[in-house]
Design a protein around this motif. Structure first.
Motif, short mmCIF file in Angstrom:
data_model
loop_
_atom_site.label_atom_id
_atom_site.label_comp_id
_atom_site.label_asym_id
_atom_site.label_seq_id
_atom_site.Cartn_x
_atom_site.Cartn_y
_atom_site.Cartn_z
N GLU A 43 0.89 -1.03 0.09
CA GLU A 43 -0.10 -0.13 -0.01
C GLU A 43 0.81 1.42 0.04
OE1 GLU A 43 -2.82 0.09 3.57
OE2 GLU A 43 -1.12 1.15 4.47
N SER A 67 -12.91 9.20 -6.42
CA SER A 67 -12.88 7.83 -6.01
C SER A 67 -14.21 7.21 -6.88
CB SER A 67 -12.97 7.50 -4.75
OG SER A 67 -12.04 7.78 -3.98
N HIS A 73 -11.23 3.08 -4.58
CA HIS A 73 -11.67 4.08 -3.29
C HIS A 73 -10.62 3.55 -2.46
CE1 HIS A 73 -15.36 2.85 -5.63
NE2 HIS A 73 -15.61 3.89 -5.29
N PRO A 74 -10.06 4.61 -1.64
CA PRO A 74 -8.97 4.67 -0.89
C PRO A 74 -9.75 4.25 0.49
CG PRO A 74 -9.53 6.84 -0.96
CD PRO A 74 -10.39 6.00 -2.03
N ASP A 75 -8.83 3.87 1.84
CA ASP A 75 -9.16 3.94 3.23
C ASP A 75 -8.66 5.33 3.39
OD1 ASP A 75 -10.16 1.42 2.98
OD2 ASP A 75 -7.92 0.69 3.09
N GLU A 77 -8.71 8.04 6.94
CA GLU A 77 -8.72 8.25 8.40
C GLU A 77 -8.79 9.75 8.40
OE1 GLU A 77 -5.11 6.39 10.31
OE2 GLU A 77 -5.72 4.59 8.96
N ARG A 86 -4.74 6.14 2.25
CA ARG A 86 -4.13 4.87 1.97
C ARG A 86 -4.74 3.83 0.63
NH1 ARG A 86 -4.56 0.81 5.67
NH2 ARG A 86 -6.55 1.55 6.58
N TYR A 87 -3.83 3.66 -0.08
CA TYR A 87 -4.33 2.96 -1.40
C TYR A 87 -3.76 1.93 -1.40
CZ TYR A 87 -6.71 6.86 -3.70
OH TYR A 87 -7.53 7.95 -4.01
N HIS A 90 -7.34 -4.18 -3.26
CA HIS A 90 -7.67 -5.30 -2.37
C HIS A 90 -7.94 -6.47 -3.05
CE1 HIS A 90 -7.80 -2.66 0.95
NE2 HIS A 90 -8.64 -1.78 0.38
#
Length: 109
Positions: A43, A67, A73-75, A77, A86-87, A90
């Motif tokens: 990542e 996105s 789509h990233p995560d 926070e 974060r990319y 998955h």
């Protein structure tokens, strides 16, 4: 401007290998210097800083639009004056070109 911003994500449903570490490191050089590659090479991440919550949320909403358009789509926070992005792809358990394309577009925000 990175040529990555001119590209679009390709659908990824798995069945392909993630980028090897050396290729990910090469693509990382096309992004803002604040992006980092995880120790396992699966990542990339960057923390964006803002003056206040409103600016943070404006960035998050603009990133959501990217996105949606790229269907990648990233995560995220999110805090009062920061957003960590974060990319990772998955479906393949690691990085793909899509991660770097979207990261470059987030840099442009």
């Amino acid at each position: 401007m990175s040529d990555l911003t001119q590209r679009h994500c390709a659908p990824c449903e798995g069945g392909v290998e993630p980028l090897p570490r050396d290729q990910a490191e090469s693509l990382l050089t096309q992004l803002h210097a604040d992006w980092s590659l995880s120790a396992d090479g699966k990542e990339i991440a960057r923390e964006f800083r803002f003056s206040n919550y409103y600016e943070t949320m404006a960035f998050v909403n603009a990133g959501a639009w990217i996105s949606h358009r790229e269907d990648h789509h990233p995560d995220l926070e999110v805090g009062y004056n920061r957003c960590r992005v974060r990319y990772s792809t998955h479906a393949i358990g690691g990085l793909s070109d899509n991660d770097f394309i979207c990261a470059a577009k987030m840099d442009d925000l």
